[in-house]
Scaffold this motif. Structure first.
Motif, PDB file in Angstrom:
ATOM      1  N   MET A  72      64.085  36.082 -45.886  1.00  0.00           N
ATOM      2  CA  MET A  72      63.702  35.759 -44.511  1.00  0.00           C
ATOM      3  C   MET A  72      63.598  37.031 -43.663  1.00  0.00           C
ATOM      4  O   MET A  72      62.697  37.172 -42.831  1.00  0.00           O
ATOM      5  CB  MET A  72      64.732  34.800 -43.880  1.00  0.00           C
ATOM      6  N   LYS A  73      64.516  37.949 -43.903  1.00  0.00           N
ATOM      7  CA  LYS A  73      64.491  39.198 -43.146  1.00  0.00           C
ATOM      8  C   LYS A  73      63.217  39.978 -43.425  1.00  0.00           C
ATOM      9  O   LYS A  73      62.626  40.591 -42.524  1.00  0.00           O
ATOM     10  CB  LYS A  73      65.722  40.038 -43.497  1.00  0.00           C
ATOM     11  N   ARG A  74      62.753  39.938 -44.677  1.00  0.00           N
ATOM     12  CA  ARG A  74      61.511  40.633 -45.026  1.00  0.00           C
ATOM     13  C   ARG A  74      60.305  40.018 -44.338  1.00  0.00           C
ATOM     14  O   ARG A  74      59.344  40.705 -44.009  1.00  0.00           O
ATOM     15  CB  ARG A  74      61.314  40.605 -46.541  1.00  0.00           C
ATOM     16  N   MET A  75      60.323  38.713 -44.166  1.00  0.00           N
ATOM     17  CA  MET A  75      59.178  38.031 -43.551  1.00  0.00           C
ATOM     18  C   MET A  75      59.262  37.984 -42.032  1.00  0.00           C
ATOM     19  O   MET A  75      58.337  37.539 -41.368  1.00  0.00           O
ATOM     20  CB  MET A  75      59.050  36.608 -44.107  1.00  0.00           C
ATOM     21  N   ASP A 126      55.650  38.006 -49.359  1.00  0.00           N
ATOM     22  CA  ASP A 126      55.645  36.720 -48.683  1.00  0.00           C
ATOM     23  C   ASP A 126      55.873  35.608 -49.711  1.00  0.00           C
ATOM     24  O   ASP A 126      56.163  35.869 -50.885  1.00  0.00           O
ATOM     25  CB  ASP A 126      54.327  36.512 -47.917  1.00  0.00           C
ATOM     26  N   PHE A 127      55.744  34.380 -49.276  1.00  0.00           N
ATOM     27  CA  PHE A 127      56.029  33.246 -50.143  1.00  0.00           C
ATOM     28  C   PHE A 127      55.112  33.212 -51.362  1.00  0.00           C
ATOM     29  O   PHE A 127      55.557  32.956 -52.486  1.00  0.00           O
ATOM     30  CB  PHE A 127      55.878  31.950 -49.325  1.00  0.00           C
ATOM     31  N   LEU A 128      53.844  33.504 -51.161  1.00  0.00           N
ATOM     32  CA  LEU A 128      52.906  33.478 -52.280  1.00  0.00           C
ATOM     33  C   LEU A 128      53.254  34.548 -53.307  1.00  0.00           C
ATOM     34  O   LEU A 128      53.141  34.310 -54.524  1.00  0.00           O
ATOM     35  CB  LEU A 128      51.467  33.670 -51.780  1.00  0.00           C
ATOM     36  N   ASP A 129      53.679  35.721 -52.849  1.00  0.00           N
ATOM     37  CA  ASP A 129      54.117  36.764 -53.779  1.00  0.00           C
ATOM     38  C   ASP A 129      55.239  36.257 -54.676  1.00  0.00           C
ATOM     39  O   ASP A 129      55.262  36.519 -55.887  1.00  0.00           O
ATOM     40  CB  ASP A 129      54.611  37.998 -53.005  1.00  0.00           C
ATOM     41  N   MET A 130      56.179  35.549 -54.065  1.00  0.00           N
ATOM     42  CA  MET A 130      57.321  35.056 -54.837  1.00  0.00           C
ATOM     43  C   MET A 130      56.900  33.973 -55.832  1.00  0.00           C
ATOM     44  O   MET A 130      57.409  33.907 -56.956  1.00  0.00           O
ATOM     45  CB  MET A 130      58.409  34.574 -53.886  1.00  0.00           C
ATOM     46  N   LEU A 131      55.963  33.134 -55.449  1.00  0.00           N
ATOM     47  CA  LEU A 131      55.443  32.148 -56.395  1.00  0.00           C
ATOM     48  C   LEU A 131      54.727  32.842 -57.553  1.00  0.00           C
ATOM     49  O   LEU A 131      54.823  32.412 -58.714  1.00  0.00           O
ATOM     50  CB  LEU A 131      54.484  31.186 -55.700  1.00  0.00           C
ATOM     51  N   MET A 132      54.018  33.908 -57.242  1.00  0.00           N
ATOM     52  CA  MET A 132      53.332  34.663 -58.302  1.00  0.00           C
ATOM     53  C   MET A 132      54.339  35.309 -59.256  1.00  0.00           C
ATOM     54  O   MET A 132      54.089  35.408 -60.466  1.00  0.00           O
ATOM     55  CB  MET A 132      52.410  35.716 -57.678  1.00  0.00           C
TER      56      MET A 132
END
Length: 522
Positions: free
Chosen positions: A150-153, A274-280
């Motif tokens: 969360m801090k990163r985003m 971001d969230f998509l990066d983590m899903l990838m």
């Protein structure tokens, strides 16, 4: 000719009566379920069960279940029927604890089941998947919502907050702004940038594609509202009637957006954290790297597949859940603050004090220090829980505590969150907006499981940190720059949208915004 007409008419009447008789039998076939078990129940109506006001669009789901909660004031639980489907509405906090936490293994699944062919993205999202697939997904996705992530985003969310202030400045007419739409634009931009890495442009353009697509999802017609409602309470009926919540055009747009972004990032080695990066990362490595950027094992769970709509479905859930919940929460918070100037002033003074400490900038650390703002958001979610009920389905036979009453496998349990949040035993004068209900002392004095805006237990809302962060950021940016008051068009009392199973307003919420001079800009 007359005889022929009479004969046809007679046959038609017989056919209609036969059809009605069959439908009557079908929709009443389970109406003795609770009576046979010795469980107190509300008398159902054929074709409607106990949901007549919901089906006829007279009440929203949260209010209906709150009314049921109130009618069963002296009972730990009460039986109801959605159409013909029996469900147990639980009031007792100890039983709620057992269902959500202690005996969670018996209630792993939700009853919410979108049709896998009509609504494949919703069907495959974390919110609705069941059994072992849910366990695998939950384990994989949990690291995406740590405080470190969360801090990163945060900077992405904060930038949207700054754009929100600009939007308010440009779009107030005679000082009045329609808040519901403005907050929806803000959360659209937050979700588009954090989930997809794409500028949503909802705050800067009237031609935002993201905004248009989210409106297609959440601007409910009666039929689409019925699709959402039956997916929660009678999913077999939703499938039989071919009720679709999200249309094919919207689903295909989401698929195209997700995969084109993934392809671009893979080809160009783009990393946004971001969230998509983590899903990838989950898709390629089997798990998310930790908050210290350490390498992760390539090992993946056995039989875990994260391709196609299994992948896109998580983006869909992030998009829909993050958008609606936070925009509605900020809207309701500003609505209440517009009538309570003393609460608004206290929140603003805290905001200004913390901003001054950080040289006029809103930081992730500073946001955590705004404890009174946190109380305002908590009280907003108490009074206006966006998901006003929780649903669970027994995956095995379950004996109710201190009884010999057994719920069969497949039995549905409903927890009326809004009813609990308005129970005067837990929240005296529940209609009053009072952030001090969430002082540490008063929280300790309340029984557990009486505050459930994000659920509880292993199947609680996985994105609660993200939801709270973007709600607080939006609220802080507004209050740091504007005084908000009600105006002639502000509804009172508020009217909830009866077409929506979530808690939202039926109409817009116009409020008056007055710019505050000579304060640090958030």
């Amino acid at each position: 000719m007359g005889l022929y007409f009479n004969s046809v008419l007679t046959e038609l009447v017989i056919a209609v009566l036969t059809l009605l008789a069959v439908a009557y039998v079908y929709f009443t076939r389970n109406f003795r379920t609770w009576e046979k078990k010795g469980i107190p129940f509300l008398k159902p109506i054929p074709f409607f069960g106990n949901y007549k006001d919901l089906i006829l669009v007279r009440k929203t789901t949260g209010v209906l279940l709150k009314d049921i909660y109130d009618k069963a004031a002296d009972k730990p639980y009460i039986g109801v029927y959605a159409f013909d489907q029996p469900a147990l509405v639980v009031r007792d906090t100890e039983l709620i604890k057992k269902v959500l936490v202690k005996d969670f293994s018996a209630f792993v699944d939700r009853n919410f089941t979108p049709d896998k062919k009509l609504d494949p993205l919703a069907h495959r999202g974390l919110f609705s998947v069941s059994g072992q697939k849910w366990r695998q997904l939950r384990m994989k996705l949990t690291p995406t919502f740590t405080s470190g992530k969360m801090k990163r985003m945060f900077s992405l969310v904060d930038e949207c907050g700054k754009q929100l202030v600009t939007y308010v400045e440009k779009h107030t007419e005679d000082g009045v702004l329609e808040v519901k739409d403005a907050m929806a634009r803000f959360t659209t931009d937050v979700i588009s940038t954090c989930a997809f890495g794409i500028e949503g442009d909802a705050l800067t353009s009237d031609n935002s594609v993201f905004r248009a697509m989210l409106k297609r999802i959440f601007d409910l017609t009666y039929v689409r509202g019925l699709a959402l409602m039956t997916a929660f309470f009678a999913p077999a009926l939703a499938s039989a009637l071919k009720l679709q919540f999200v249309d094919d055009l919207t689903m295909n747009w989401i698929r195209k957006t997700v995969w084109s972004t993934v392809e671009y990032r893979e080809k160009n080695n783009v990393v946004r954290k971001d969230f998509l990066d983590m899903l990838m990362q989950i898709r390629s490595k089997g798990q998310v790297e930790d908050d210290d950027n350490k390498e992760v094992s390539q090992k993946s769970s056995e039989n875990f597949v994260f391709e196609g709509d299994d992948f896109v479905g998580q983006c869909f859930v992030f998009l829909t859940a993050g958008f609606e919940t936070s925009s509605t929460t900020i809207t309701f918070a500003l609505y209440e603050l517009s009538f309570h100037s003393e609460i608004q002033t206290r929140a603003r003074e805290e905001i200004q004090s913390v901003l001054q400490k950080y040289d006029g900038h809103l930081t992730y650390e500073g946001l955590q220090e705004m404890t009174y703002v946190g109380k305002v958001v908590s009280e907003t979610l108490r009074k206006y829980p966006v998901l006003p009920f929780l649903d669970r389905k027994a995956v095995m036979p379950y004996t109710l505590p201190e009884s010999n009453i057994q719920l069969e496998k497949g039995s549905v349990v409903l927890i009326p969150v809004m009813g609990i949040h308005y129970d005067s035993k837990f929240y005296p004068d529940p209609e009053r907006f009072d952030p001090e209900r969430f002082s540490e002392e008063r929280k300790r004095a309340r029984p557990n499981y009486t505050y459930l805006p994000f659920g509880e237990g292993p199947r609680n809302c996985i994105g609660d940190r993200m939801g709270l962060m973007q709600s607080k950021v939006g609220l802080v940016h507004i209050l740091a720059n504007y005084e908000v008051k009600s105006c002639q068009g502000t509804p009172f009392p508020i009217v909830f949208d009866p077409r929506n199973s979530l808690l939202g307003t039926k109409d817009g919420i116009p409020l008056r915004f007055t710019r505050i001079k000579q304060v640090p800009a958030a």
